[in-house]
Design a protein around this motif. Sequence first.
Motif, PDB file in Angstrom:
ATOM      1  N   VAL A  45       7.743 -36.586 -77.545  1.00  0.00           N
ATOM      2  CA  VAL A  45       7.566 -37.947 -77.011  1.00  0.00           C
ATOM      3  C   VAL A  45       8.907 -38.489 -76.528  1.00  0.00           C
ATOM      4  CG1 VAL A  45       6.932 -40.325 -77.576  1.00  0.00           C
ATOM      5  CG2 VAL A  45       5.567 -38.444 -78.476  1.00  0.00           C
ATOM      6  N   ALA A  46       9.935 -38.361 -77.355  1.00  0.00           N
ATOM      7  CA  ALA A  46      11.261 -38.856 -76.988  1.00  0.00           C
ATOM      8  C   ALA A  46      11.792 -38.142 -75.749  1.00  0.00           C
ATOM      9  CB  ALA A  46      12.223 -38.686 -78.157  1.00  0.00           C
ATOM     10  N   ASP A  47      11.584 -36.828 -75.660  1.00  0.00           N
ATOM     11  CA  ASP A  47      12.037 -36.077 -74.486  1.00  0.00           C
ATOM     12  C   ASP A  47      11.339 -36.590 -73.219  1.00  0.00           C
ATOM     13  OD1 ASP A  47      13.704 -34.522 -76.035  1.00  0.00           O
ATOM     14  OD2 ASP A  47      12.290 -32.853 -76.208  1.00  0.00           O
ATOM     15  N   PHE A  48      10.040 -36.836 -73.316  1.00  0.00           N
ATOM     16  CA  PHE A  48       9.267 -37.314 -72.173  1.00  0.00           C
ATOM     17  C   PHE A  48       9.768 -38.689 -71.732  1.00  0.00           C
ATOM     18  CE2 PHE A  48       5.117 -39.105 -70.477  1.00  0.00           C
ATOM     19  CZ  PHE A  48       5.122 -38.346 -69.319  1.00  0.00           C
ATOM     20  N   LEU A  49       9.995 -39.581 -72.690  1.00  0.00           N
ATOM     21  CA  LEU A  49      10.507 -40.908 -72.362  1.00  0.00           C
ATOM     22  C   LEU A  49      11.872 -40.824 -71.695  1.00  0.00           C
ATOM     23  CD1 LEU A  49       8.161 -42.056 -74.097  1.00  0.00           C
ATOM     24  CD2 LEU A  49       9.796 -43.723 -74.977  1.00  0.00           C
ATOM     25  N   CYS A  50      12.751 -40.006 -72.245  1.00  0.00           N
ATOM     26  CA  CYS A  50      14.095 -39.896 -71.678  1.00  0.00           C
ATOM     27  C   CYS A  50      14.056 -39.344 -70.254  1.00  0.00           C
ATOM     28  CB  CYS A  50      14.972 -39.025 -72.576  1.00  0.00           C
ATOM     29  SG  CYS A  50      15.425 -39.825 -74.141  1.00  0.00           S
ATOM     30  N   SER A  51      13.113 -38.435 -69.985  1.00  0.00           N
ATOM     31  CA  SER A  51      13.001 -37.883 -68.628  1.00  0.00           C
ATOM     32  C   SER A  51      12.547 -38.963 -67.650  1.00  0.00           C
ATOM     33  CB  SER A  51      12.035 -36.697 -68.604  1.00  0.00           C
ATOM     34  OG  SER A  51      10.687 -37.108 -68.797  1.00  0.00           O
ATOM     35  N   ILE A  52      11.650 -39.838 -68.090  1.00  0.00           N
ATOM     36  CA  ILE A  52      11.191 -40.936 -67.233  1.00  0.00           C
ATOM     37  C   ILE A  52      12.317 -41.932 -66.995  1.00  0.00           C
ATOM     38  CG2 ILE A  52       9.680 -42.960 -67.197  1.00  0.00           C
ATOM     39  CD1 ILE A  52       7.518 -41.242 -68.470  1.00  0.00           C
ATOM     40  N   ILE A  53      13.069 -42.256 -68.042  1.00  0.00           N
ATOM     41  CA  ILE A  53      14.190 -43.190 -67.896  1.00  0.00           C
ATOM     42  C   ILE A  53      15.239 -42.612 -66.947  1.00  0.00           C
ATOM     43  CG2 ILE A  53      16.100 -44.288 -69.123  1.00  0.00           C
ATOM     44  CD1 ILE A  53      14.188 -44.484 -71.566  1.00  0.00           C
ATOM     45  N   GLU A  54      15.536 -41.313 -67.082  1.00  0.00           N
ATOM     46  CA  GLU A  54      16.508 -40.675 -66.189  1.00  0.00           C
ATOM     47  C   GLU A  54      16.018 -40.693 -64.743  1.00  0.00           C
ATOM     48  OE1 GLU A  54      18.852 -36.392 -65.572  1.00  0.00           O
ATOM     49  OE2 GLU A  54      17.336 -36.611 -67.139  1.00  0.00           O
ATOM     50  N   GLY A 339      -0.075 -47.081 -77.603  1.00  0.00           N
ATOM     51  CA  GLY A 339      -0.826 -46.292 -78.579  1.00  0.00           C
ATOM     52  C   GLY A 339      -1.343 -44.991 -78.013  1.00  0.00           C
ATOM     53  N   GLY A 340      -1.765 -45.012 -76.749  1.00  0.00           N
ATOM     54  CA  GLY A 340      -2.260 -43.799 -76.112  1.00  0.00           C
ATOM     55  C   GLY A 340      -1.195 -42.735 -75.985  1.00  0.00           C
ATOM     56  N   LEU A 341       0.048 -43.139 -75.768  1.00  0.00           N
ATOM     57  CA  LEU A 341       1.164 -42.195 -75.682  1.00  0.00           C
ATOM     58  C   LEU A 341       1.241 -41.332 -76.935  1.00  0.00           C
ATOM     59  CD1 LEU A 341       3.896 -41.232 -74.385  1.00  0.00           C
ATOM     60  CD2 LEU A 341       4.964 -43.123 -75.643  1.00  0.00           C
ATOM     61  N   PHE A 342       1.179 -41.978 -78.096  1.00  0.00           N
ATOM     62  CA  PHE A 342       1.305 -41.232 -79.349  1.00  0.00           C
ATOM     63  C   PHE A 342       0.077 -40.355 -79.609  1.00  0.00           C
ATOM     64  CE2 PHE A 342       3.961 -45.107 -80.154  1.00  0.00           C
ATOM     65  CZ  PHE A 342       5.179 -44.440 -80.082  1.00  0.00           C
ATOM     66  N   TYR A 343      -1.076 -40.806 -79.180  1.00  0.00           N
ATOM     67  CA  TYR A 343      -2.288 -39.999 -79.357  1.00  0.00           C
ATOM     68  C   TYR A 343      -2.264 -38.795 -78.427  1.00  0.00           C
ATOM     69  CZ  TYR A 343      -7.182 -38.978 -80.372  1.00  0.00           C
ATOM     70  OH  TYR A 343      -8.349 -38.373 -80.783  1.00  0.00           O
ATOM     71  N   ASP A 344      -1.872 -38.998 -77.191  1.00  0.00           N
ATOM     72  CA  ASP A 344      -1.879 -37.903 -76.216  1.00  0.00           C
ATOM     73  C   ASP A 344      -0.856 -36.827 -76.549  1.00  0.00           C
ATOM     74  OD1 ASP A 344      -4.002 -38.593 -74.577  1.00  0.00           O
ATOM     75  OD2 ASP A 344      -2.792 -39.910 -73.306  1.00  0.00           O
ATOM     76  N   PHE A 345       0.208 -37.187 -77.249  1.00  0.00           N
ATOM     77  CA  PHE A 345       1.207 -36.195 -77.634  1.00  0.00           C
ATOM     78  C   PHE A 345       0.943 -35.586 -79.009  1.00  0.00           C
ATOM     79  CE2 PHE A 345       3.688 -37.527 -74.026  1.00  0.00           C
ATOM     80  CZ  PHE A 345       4.464 -36.421 -73.728  1.00  0.00           C
ATOM     81  N   GLY A 346      -0.153 -35.964 -79.647  1.00  0.00           N
ATOM     82  CA  GLY A 346      -0.511 -35.350 -80.919  1.00  0.00           C
ATOM     83  C   GLY A 346       0.194 -35.923 -82.129  1.00  0.00           C
ATOM     84  N   VAL A 347       0.921 -37.026 -81.954  1.00  0.00           N
ATOM     85  CA  VAL A 347       1.506 -37.698 -83.119  1.00  0.00           C
ATOM     86  C   VAL A 347       0.377 -38.273 -83.971  1.00  0.00           C
ATOM     87  CG1 VAL A 347       3.051 -39.543 -83.897  1.00  0.00           C
ATOM     88  CG2 VAL A 347       3.593 -38.236 -81.822  1.00  0.00           C
ATOM     89  N   ALA A 416      10.927 -49.424 -69.884  1.00  0.00           N
ATOM     90  CA  ALA A 416      11.353 -48.226 -69.155  1.00  0.00           C
ATOM     91  C   ALA A 416      10.688 -46.964 -69.657  1.00  0.00           C
ATOM     92  CB  ALA A 416      12.868 -48.074 -69.263  1.00  0.00           C
ATOM     93  N   GLY A 417      10.167 -47.024 -70.895  1.00  0.00           N
ATOM     94  CA  GLY A 417       9.707 -45.792 -71.509  1.00  0.00           C
ATOM     95  C   GLY A 417       8.279 -45.755 -71.970  1.00  0.00           C
ATOM     96  N   SER A 418       7.990 -46.410 -73.093  1.00  0.00           N
ATOM     97  CA  SER A 418       6.719 -46.145 -73.768  1.00  0.00           C
ATOM     98  C   SER A 418       5.513 -46.616 -72.977  1.00  0.00           C
ATOM     99  CB  SER A 418       6.719 -46.782 -75.165  1.00  0.00           C
ATOM    100  OG  SER A 418       6.825 -48.193 -75.092  1.00  0.00           O
ATOM    101  N   TRP A 419       5.586 -47.830 -72.415  1.00  0.00           N
ATOM    102  CA  TRP A 419       4.455 -48.377 -71.656  1.00  0.00           C
ATOM    103  C   TRP A 419       4.200 -47.515 -70.430  1.00  0.00           C
ATOM    104  CZ3 TRP A 419       2.620 -50.595 -67.196  1.00  0.00           C
ATOM    105  CH2 TRP A 419       1.562 -51.502 -67.311  1.00  0.00           C
ATOM    106  N   LYS A 420       5.286 -47.193 -69.725  1.00  0.00           N
ATOM    107  CA  LYS A 420       5.179 -46.374 -68.520  1.00  0.00           C
ATOM    108  C   LYS A 420       4.764 -44.947 -68.873  1.00  0.00           C
ATOM    109  CE  LYS A 420       8.337 -47.295 -65.555  1.00  0.00           C
ATOM    110  NZ  LYS A 420       9.667 -47.347 -64.891  1.00  0.00           N
ATOM    111  N   ALA A 421       5.324 -44.409 -69.952  1.00  0.00           N
ATOM    112  CA  ALA A 421       4.992 -43.040 -70.350  1.00  0.00           C
ATOM    113  C   ALA A 421       3.530 -42.934 -70.766  1.00  0.00           C
ATOM    114  CB  ALA A 421       5.900 -42.599 -71.488  1.00  0.00           C
ATOM    115  N   GLY A 422       3.023 -43.944 -71.465  1.00  0.00           N
ATOM    116  CA  GLY A 422       1.622 -43.940 -71.853  1.00  0.00           C
ATOM    117  C   GLY A 422       0.707 -43.919 -70.652  1.00  0.00           C
TER     118      GLY A 422
END
Length: 447
Positions: A45-54, A339-347, A416-422
Motif C-alpha cells: 500500500v505504501a509503495d503504491f501511494l508513494c508511486s502516485i505521489i511521485e 477503506g477500499g484501498l486497504f481492502y483491495d490490497f488485502g490488508v 495526494a495518496g490514500s483517497w486518490k489511490a483508493g
Amino acid sequence: MTIDPVKYLKSICSVRETTSQVFQYACKNHGGNHFDLELSQMAPVADFLCSIIERDYGTNYVQIPSHGRWQHLNYGSQPRVESLIQQWTEAGVDKIEIARKLIDLFVLSVLVDAGAGNVWKYTIPGSANDTQQQVGRSEGLAVASYYMFAEGQFSSDPQDSFKVCGSALEGFSLQDFAKGFQISNANPMDGFEGRLQLIQRLGRALNSNADIFGPEGRPGGIVDYLYGLAKKTSGGECVIDLEDVWDALMAGLTSIWPAGRTVVNGEPLGDVWSLDTKADAVSSGVATAPENVPTDLVTFHKLTQWLCYSLLVPLEQYGHQFTITNKQLQTGLPEYRNGGLFYDFGVLKLKPEALERGLKLSVKLQKPNTTLPTFEPQDGAIVEWRCLTIGLLDYLLPIVNEKLGYQLSLPQLIEAGSWKAGREIAAKLRPETNGPPIDLHSDGTVF
C-alpha cells in the motif's frame, strides 16, 4: 470525574479514541468480528501511494494541498473557485463577505457529498457537443453544486445570488434537486431523496441557529460567530481552536441528521454507531470506556470532519485569516475510497460469515454485480470497516513519510495518496464501475 456522554460522543476527540480501540483490538487478534487484518500487506500500500505521489508531485511535497472540497470543485484543473473570488473582488465585495460566500458554497457542497452510486454522472455545462465532459461520484456532486450555487439556486436574496440561505434550502423541491443534479431514470443517483431531505433540514438548522449562522441563516455566518470566540493577539492575529470550529458545526447542524440514528439521553448523535467489536474490546480489557458512555458506541462524524477539512482553507486564507490550533485532532476520513484501498490490497478481508451476509443482500437488492457484498450503514461490517480505515490511515502515515523522507500531514496524505489511490486501484480492479469493493446501501447521508 463524571463525563457527559452526549458531549463526549459529539466531540472530535471521541472519533480517534473510540475507533482506535477497535483497531487495537483487531491488531491484537489479527482482525475484528467482521474483518481479518493483515498488516504485512501495508508495505505494498505504501509503495503504491508513494508511486502516485511521485507521479503527480515529484519531490515537491510542499505543494501538496490539504484534503478539502476546494480541489473537487475545481475538477478537471478548472479554477472555478478562484474565478468566483476574482469576480467578487472586482465587484468590490469585502474580504469578510468573500470568506462567508466560500463557506456558504463549501458547506452546501460537502453536505450533499455522500456516495452517488456507480451510474450517476453530471454533464458539465458549456461542454462542446463533441467533447461533452461527464463526471460522477464526489467530484460530480461538487461540480453540480458549484453550478447551482453560481446560478443562485440556493440564495433567497434578490440583490445577491452568491449566497446559501436557509429559507431557500427549506423550500428546495424535488424538481429543483433533480434538475440541478441532472437526475433522471437514465441517470439515477443513489439516495437522492435522502440527500434532498438533508438539504431541507440544513435550511431549518440554519434558520433556527441565528447565534451561529447569523440573521440570514447562512453557513457563512459562522465566520462572524468564530470571530467573536477568537483570541486577538497584539500582532493582529485571530486565533481559534479547532474544537471551537467543531463545536459550532456540531451544535448548529445536529438536527440535520436523519431519524433512527443513535440517541443517548434523548439526543440524536448523528454519525455514531453500535459495534459489537467495540464492546468486545472493552470487555476483553484491550480498551476502556469513560464512565456513563455505552461501551459499544463508536463515533465518526464523517461529514462534520469533511466540513472541517474543507473550511480550514477559507477560514485561514480569507476574511479574518484565522490561525487555527489543534488541527491534529482530525482523523482520516472513514469513507469507501480510503477503506477500499486497504481492502483491495488485502490488508482487510471480510470474514466468511460477513461476506456471505453481504452477498445475500446484493442478491436481494438485485445489484448489477452480485459478486460484490452489500451492507446497510448500521451493519457491523460497515462500522468496523470505517473504524479500521481510520486506524490504518494513522498507521500508514509514518510508513509513507519514512519512504519519502518528508513529513506529510495526514490531510496531505489523504489528498495526494490514500483517497486518490483508493480510486485508482478500484478503477483497475473494477473498470466497469470504478466502484468500491464493498457496496453501501446508502440513504445519501452517510459517506
